[in-house]
Design a protein around this motif. Structure first.
Motif, short mmCIF file in Angstrom:
data_model
loop_
_atom_site.label_atom_id
_atom_site.label_comp_id
_atom_site.label_asym_id
_atom_site.label_seq_id
_atom_site.Cartn_x
_atom_site.Cartn_y
_atom_site.Cartn_z
N TRP A 1 25.57 34.87 5.95
CA TRP A 1 26.47 34.88 4.80
C TRP A 1 27.13 33.53 4.65
N ASN A 2 27.33 33.11 3.43
CA ASN A 2 27.96 31.82 3.18
C ASN A 2 28.59 31.86 1.78
N ILE A 3 29.36 30.86 1.48
CA ILE A 3 29.99 30.70 0.16
C ILE A 3 29.57 29.34 -0.39
N ASP A 4 29.29 29.31 -1.67
CA ASP A 4 29.02 28.03 -2.33
C ASP A 4 30.33 27.52 -2.91
N PRO A 5 30.94 26.50 -2.29
CA PRO A 5 32.24 26.03 -2.75
C PRO A 5 32.20 25.32 -4.10
#
Length: 405
Positions: A12-16
């Protein structure tokens, strides 16, 4: 079978870089409140007693007040657990009391002191298994033990809010740099608001930011900078310093926007370090810590917000303050400082037994040629009121504990 391989993959990750620039403040406030309430409610599900750690800061206070509001129809009385340092300038008892007075809670307090740290240090290092930067970790350890003594198995805690919502004052520097490049008019407005709110009459903003930082952060930054600029001020032996300097002080690219700085801290290590400390302290007493601010739904939403929803009008965590101004005591909403279980470490380090332990640690490290041969003598000759004294001597304790462990 011989053909099996291990593959490491981030799940899981976030695209800033994905930011909703069209969202209105009204919608953002409503969405934040909805997601945070839901996150707290989900973390209250349990077959064992659930309580909260209460430091008196904005984050833990919001959790306690939200639980109280959600519990009103059930008439449940929430247990809170706090560390106090009476007589110390940074004791947060008055803020804890403001929350206690505004809610239906059963408060519990522990009062860590230097003798307790001396007695528990070996045990604490055993559970942490690696060095930690300040005695605040001991205060947290005591809070977890207090929960166990009162048979509360699960604690809700406010970690993660600072890294999502720009809670540390160091974030102002990144925000101002971003504004100066992108919007000069807003830059002038925000720097003026910061100076007004934080008592700076138009002077050096960097000095003001430093003044408002937690003491432990200032100590660490000052100590590292002095060691880099003048290795002779360091306890480290010349050989050890030269062998490890490049690895220890390698500099990466400095984030040039608030968003990139928050992403770096949330996903690049600093938050992971804090969570590790808390996990070790809680599991040392068989407690479970749950973190409402780190709901992935809430994190994804907060990262999608423009920077001025996080810092605005000279204050941090703008969206959270706006969303819960009717829930939090006014004394909490108006807080602009950042402390968080900061004990009187300088006072503790001057205890005779602590000085003896530091001297023993220095001798152990000198024997291993990690520090200079005169390090043990310098423990007693350095100015005991200086930040460099407290920080360096704490590092001696930690390094020796790691070797012995």
């Amino acid at each position: 079978p011989d053909d099996l391989t291990v593959r490491q993959q981030r799940y899981w990750n976030i695209d800033p870089n994905i930011i909703d620039t069209d969202i209105s403040e009204e919608i953002a406030i409503a969405k934040f409140r909805q997601l945070f309430d839901l996150s707290v409610a989900r973390r209250l599900r349990s077959e064992v007693p659930v309580g909260s750690s209460l430091s008196g800061g904005l984050d833990s206070s919001l959790i306690v007040c939200t639980i109280d509001r959600l519990n009103q129809t059930q008439g449940l009385r929430q247990a809170t657990f706090s560390a106090r340092f009476p007589g110390f300038a940074k004791d947060e008892g008055q803020y804890m009391q403001a929350v206690i007075d505004a809610t239906n809670v059963e408060p519990h307090f522990v009062f860590p002191d230097e003798q307790g740290l001396i007695d528990d240090l070996e045990k604490l290092c055993h559970h942490q298994e690696e060095p930690f930067g300040t005695a605040s970790i001991y205060a947290q350890y005591c809070v977890m033990r207090l929960a166990k003594e009162n048979d509360v198995t699960v604690l809700l805690d406010g970690q993660g809010a600072d890294e999502l919502l720009a809670g540390y004052h160091t974030y102002f520097d990144h925000y101002f740099r971003e504004l100066k490049r992108r919007d000069r008019k807003q830059y002038r407005r925000e720097t003026a608001a910061y100076a007004r709110v934080n008592g700076d009459s138009g002077g050096d903003l960097k000095k003001t930011v430093k003044r408002l930082l937690p003491e432990w952060m200032v100590r660490g930054l000052t100590d590292a900078q002095r060691s880099l600029n003048d290795p002779s001020r360091s306890y480290l032996s010349k050989e050890f310093y030269q062998d490890n300097r490049g690895r220890a002080f390698a500099n990466g690219d400095s984030p040039d926007t608030l968003q990139s700085s928050l992403y770096h801290h949330a996903f690049g290590g600093p938050l992971e370090e804090l969570l590790r400390y808390a996990d070790r302290n809680s599991m040392a007493h068989s407690r479970e810590v749950r973190l409402p601010f780190l709901s992935h739904h809430l994190a994804e939403f907060v990262f999608s917000l423009p920077s001025n929803f996080k810092i605005r009008d000279g204050v941090t965590k703008y969206i959270m303050r706006a969303a819960y101004s009717d829930t939090l005591p006014q004394a909490i909403v108006a807080r602009n400082d950042k402390i968080g279980y900061e004990p009187p470490q300088g006072q503790w380090m001057r205890h005779p037994r602590m000085l003896e332990m530091i001297g023993d640690a220095a001798s152990t490290l000198a024997h291993r040629k990690i520090v200079k041969p005169d390090a043990a003598n310098r423990v007693r000759t350095t100015d005991e009121n200086s930040s460099i004294f407290n920080s360096s001597n704490w590092k001696l304790l930690m390094a020796a504990a790691l070797i012995k462990g």
